[in-house]
Design a protein around this motif. Structure first.
Motif, PDB file in Angstrom:
ATOM      1  N   PRO A 164       0.855  -1.203  -0.017  1.00 20.02           N
ATOM      2  CA  PRO A 164       0.027   0.152  -0.041  1.00 20.02           C
ATOM      3  C   PRO A 164       0.819   1.444  -0.110  1.00 20.02           C
ATOM      4  O   PRO A 164       1.644   1.475   0.874  1.00 20.02           O
ATOM      5  CB  PRO A 164      -0.861  -0.153   1.142  1.00 20.02           C
ATOM      6  CG  PRO A 164      -0.913  -1.720   1.559  1.00 20.02           C
ATOM      7  CD  PRO A 164       0.700  -2.120   1.160  1.00 20.02           C
ATOM      8  N   GLY A 165       0.536   2.138  -0.763  1.00 17.94           N
ATOM      9  CA  GLY A 165       1.172   3.388  -0.819  1.00 17.94           C
ATOM     10  C   GLY A 165       2.048   3.488  -2.144  1.00 17.94           C
ATOM     11  O   GLY A 165       2.411   4.453  -2.821  1.00 17.94           O
ATOM     12  N   VAL A 166       2.389   2.287  -2.765  1.00 20.66           N
ATOM     13  CA  VAL A 166       3.204   2.468  -3.871  1.00 20.66           C
ATOM     14  C   VAL A 166       2.316   2.799  -5.137  1.00 20.66           C
ATOM     15  O   VAL A 166       2.611   3.725  -6.143  1.00 20.66           O
ATOM     16  CB  VAL A 166       3.627   0.963  -4.476  1.00 20.66           C
ATOM     17  CG1 VAL A 166       4.297   0.925  -5.623  1.00 20.66           C
ATOM     18  CG2 VAL A 166       4.898   0.541  -3.388  1.00 20.66           C
ATOM     19  N   SER A 167       1.033   2.340  -5.456  1.00 18.99           N
ATOM     20  CA  SER A 167       0.070   2.520  -6.579  1.00 18.99           C
ATOM     21  C   SER A 167       0.380   1.646  -7.745  1.00 18.99           C
ATOM     22  O   SER A 167       1.434   1.699  -8.241  1.00 18.99           O
ATOM     23  CB  SER A 167       0.293   3.912  -7.015  1.00 18.99           C
ATOM     24  OG  SER A 167      -0.686   4.338  -8.039  1.00 18.99           O
ATOM     25  N   ARG A 168      -0.637   0.779  -7.939  1.00 16.96           N
ATOM     26  CA  ARG A 168      -0.451  -0.061  -9.318  1.00 16.96           C
ATOM     27  C   ARG A 168      -0.274   0.814 -10.420  1.00 16.96           C
ATOM     28  O   ARG A 168       0.646   0.586 -11.296  1.00 16.96           O
ATOM     29  CB  ARG A 168      -1.649  -1.078  -9.217  1.00 16.96           C
ATOM     30  CG  ARG A 168      -1.598  -1.902 -10.609  1.00 16.96           C
ATOM     31  CD  ARG A 168      -2.883  -2.671 -10.759  1.00 16.96           C
ATOM     32  NE  ARG A 168      -3.900  -1.597 -10.983  1.00 16.96           N
ATOM     33  CZ  ARG A 168      -4.035  -0.927 -12.119  1.00 16.96           C
ATOM     34  NH1 ARG A 168      -3.121  -1.254 -13.134  1.00 16.96           N
ATOM     35  NH2 ARG A 168      -4.680   0.054 -12.451  1.00 16.96           N
ATOM     36  N   SER A 169      -1.306   1.681 -10.779  1.00 14.32           N
ATOM     37  CA  SER A 169      -1.048   2.604 -11.891  1.00 14.32           C
ATOM     38  C   SER A 169       0.219   3.432 -11.971  1.00 14.32           C
ATOM     39  O   SER A 169       0.767   3.617 -12.715  1.00 14.32           O
ATOM     40  CB  SER A 169      -2.452   3.624 -12.061  1.00 14.32           C
ATOM     41  OG  SER A 169      -2.600   4.225 -10.884  1.00 14.32           O
ATOM     42  N   GLY A 170       0.480   3.907 -10.628  1.00 14.13           N
ATOM     43  CA  GLY A 170       1.883   4.662 -10.720  1.00 14.13           C
ATOM     44  C   GLY A 170       3.127   3.865 -11.060  1.00 14.13           C
ATOM     45  O   GLY A 170       3.650   4.280 -11.749  1.00 14.13           O
ATOM     46  N   ALA A 171       2.874   2.657 -10.513  1.00 13.20           N
ATOM     47  CA  ALA A 171       4.035   1.993 -10.731  1.00 13.20           C
ATOM     48  C   ALA A 171       4.335   1.599 -12.211  1.00 13.20           C
ATOM     49  O   ALA A 171       5.439   1.584 -12.870  1.00 13.20           O
ATOM     50  CB  ALA A 171       4.187   0.772  -9.838  1.00 13.20           C
ATOM     51  N   THR A 172       3.034   1.336 -12.798  1.00 10.12           N
ATOM     52  CA  THR A 172       3.074   0.787 -14.336  1.00 10.12           C
ATOM     53  C   THR A 172       3.251   1.919 -15.316  1.00 10.12           C
ATOM     54  O   THR A 172       4.087   1.992 -16.091  1.00 10.12           O
ATOM     55  CB  THR A 172       1.849   0.065 -14.733  1.00 10.12           C
ATOM     56  OG1 THR A 172       0.852   0.903 -14.224  1.00 10.12           O
ATOM     57  CG2 THR A 172       1.777  -1.348 -13.880  1.00 10.12           C
ATOM     58  N   LEU A 173       2.909   2.994 -14.858  1.00  9.18           N
ATOM     59  CA  LEU A 173       3.050   4.319 -15.650  1.00  9.18           C
ATOM     60  C   LEU A 173       4.441   4.780 -15.424  1.00  9.18           C
ATOM     61  O   LEU A 173       5.190   4.999 -16.471  1.00  9.18           O
ATOM     62  CB  LEU A 173       2.381   5.487 -14.975  1.00  9.18           C
ATOM     63  CG  LEU A 173       0.858   5.592 -15.465  1.00  9.18           C
ATOM     64  CD1 LEU A 173       0.057   6.674 -14.782  1.00  9.18           C
ATOM     65  CD2 LEU A 173       0.773   5.827 -17.029  1.00  9.18           C
ATOM     66  N   THR A 174       5.383   4.720 -14.242  1.00 12.29           N
ATOM     67  CA  THR A 174       6.540   5.059 -14.047  1.00 12.29           C
ATOM     68  C   THR A 174       7.283   4.051 -14.917  1.00 12.29           C
ATOM     69  O   THR A 174       8.235   4.717 -15.370  1.00 12.29           O
ATOM     70  CB  THR A 174       6.826   4.942 -12.508  1.00 12.29           C
ATOM     71  OG1 THR A 174       6.219   5.551 -11.809  1.00 12.29           O
ATOM     72  CG2 THR A 174       8.307   4.853 -12.417  1.00 12.29           C
ATOM     73  N   PHE A 175       7.401   2.685 -14.745  1.00 13.72           N
ATOM     74  CA  PHE A 175       8.079   1.798 -15.536  1.00 13.72           C
ATOM     75  C   PHE A 175       7.900   2.004 -17.248  1.00 13.72           C
ATOM     76  O   PHE A 175       8.772   1.937 -18.093  1.00 13.72           O
ATOM     77  CB  PHE A 175       8.035   0.508 -14.936  1.00 13.72           C
ATOM     78  CG  PHE A 175       8.924   0.143 -13.743  1.00 13.72           C
ATOM     79  CD1 PHE A 175      10.293  -0.092 -13.740  1.00 13.72           C
ATOM     80  CD2 PHE A 175       8.602   0.526 -12.388  1.00 13.72           C
ATOM     81  CE1 PHE A 175      10.935  -0.292 -12.827  1.00 13.72           C
ATOM     82  CE2 PHE A 175       9.073   0.500 -11.337  1.00 13.72           C
ATOM     83  CZ  PHE A 175      10.540   0.076 -11.593  1.00 13.72           C
ATOM     84  N   GLY A 176       6.545   2.407 -17.377  1.00 12.29           N
ATOM     85  CA  GLY A 176       6.209   2.653 -18.946  1.00 12.29           C
ATOM     86  C   GLY A 176       7.287   3.700 -19.208  1.00 12.29           C
ATOM     87  O   GLY A 176       7.684   3.816 -20.578  1.00 12.29           O
ATOM     88  N   LEU A 177       7.206   4.976 -18.551  1.00 12.85           N
ATOM     89  CA  LEU A 177       7.964   6.041 -18.911  1.00 12.85           C
ATOM     90  C   LEU A 177       9.507   5.541 -19.029  1.00 12.85           C
ATOM     91  O   LEU A 177      10.257   6.114 -20.070  1.00 12.85           O
ATOM     92  CB  LEU A 177       7.762   7.174 -18.064  1.00 12.85           C
ATOM     93  CG  LEU A 177       6.275   7.922 -17.918  1.00 12.85           C
ATOM     94  CD1 LEU A 177       6.204   8.643 -16.835  1.00 12.85           C
ATOM     95  CD2 LEU A 177       6.080   8.400 -19.286  1.00 12.85           C
TER      96      LEU A 177
END
Length: 278
Positions: A164-177
């Motif tokens: 909790p706190g990482v964010s699923r969409s945040g993590a995938t968006l981050t690594f996508g970038l």
């Protein structure tokens, strides 16, 4: 669980599931600040069925086309070079990490990882990782450039959201970038990638959500669970449409600032004893 708690948490789930701010973290924080009890990991998993229903509805044509092409491609070699066929495999393979790690670390995810010190830390740390990805990523690649390597990397990124706190969409968006995908491409794959893992997690948690509560946790009634999930569906559908339009024309820095602000607030509340970490 009170009806106010169920409704508020349903709204929070719908608003935050697809934004790179962590829905599980926000549910945990909201519960601690306003209700002085934790709704639990199972409540989060089940309400996510509502937000994933929103994904299924919003991307219904894409999902049907990809699924049909993938099935046909098992027997017909002529369609195996198509993006839809390959995307079917990208989603399947990309879903393996979160499924395996979620099973192996189920107890830690439901207990240790929900500590608010952990939530506040991950909100801030991964805010800076997201900021670096936004700054560094060239955003030159679209869905037609997507490869299996991208699916695997973003699959492992999705698994980080078990904390909790990482964010699923945040993590995938981050690594996508980091993979030089455009924000919109990373977001679209992120939505598709979430479907198998979130749906299975929600189904497996249905029985747990109504079990007698441990000290400091709340248990919803069936009616409250249904209402919270329906609210998450309605709000989540609107959030999908908004986010796809937003990322097509704006950077993600606003979410970076928001994550740092929320994480800092939680640290302040913990240090002053206003809320409990567990």
């Amino acid at each position: 669980m009170t009806w106010v708690e169920a409704i508020v948490l349903g709204i929070v789930q719908g608003l935050t599931e697809f934004l790179p701010v962590s829905s599980s973290g926000h549910l945990r924080i909201t519960s601690a600040i306003f209700f002085e009890q934790d709704a639990g990991a199972s409540f989060t998993a089940v309400t996510q069925l509502g937000t994933e229903a929103a994904v299924l509805l919003y991307f219904a044509k894409d999902i049907w086309r990809i699924g049909r092409t993938w099935v046909v491609g098992i027997w017909d070699k002529s369609v195996r070079s198509s993006l839809d066929y390959r995307m079917g495999w990208y989603v399947i393979v990309g879903s393996i990490p979160i499924g395996a790690l979620g099973f192996l670390f189920k107890d830690q995810i439901r207990e240790t990882a929900r500590n608010l010190w952990v939530v506040a830390t991950t909100l801030i740390v991964f805010a800076f990782v997201l900021a670096f990805a936004e700054y560094w990523g060239r955003q030159t690649r679209t869905l037609k450039d997507f490869r299996m390597r991208d699916g695997v990397v973003m699959g492992f990124a999705q698994a980080l959201a078990l904390i909790p706190g990482v964010s699923r969409s945040g993590a995938t968006l981050t690594f996508g970038l980091f993979l030089n995908l455009t924000r919109e491409t990373a977001a679209r794959y992120s939505f598709l990638l979430a479907i198998p893992a979130v749906v299975m997690s929600g189904i497996f948690s249905l029985g747990d959500v109504f079990e007698p509560a441990a000290p400091g946790t709340s248990v919803p009634t069936v009616a409250q669970m249904v209402v919270a999930t329906l609210i998450a569906f309605a709000v989540g559908y609107a959030a999908i449409a908004w986010l796809l339009r937003y990322v097509a024309h704006h950077t993600l820095y606003v979410f970076v600032l928001y994550r740092v602000a929320v994480g800092t607030l939680v640290f302040a509340l913990l240090l002053t004893g206003t809320i409990s970490a567990t």
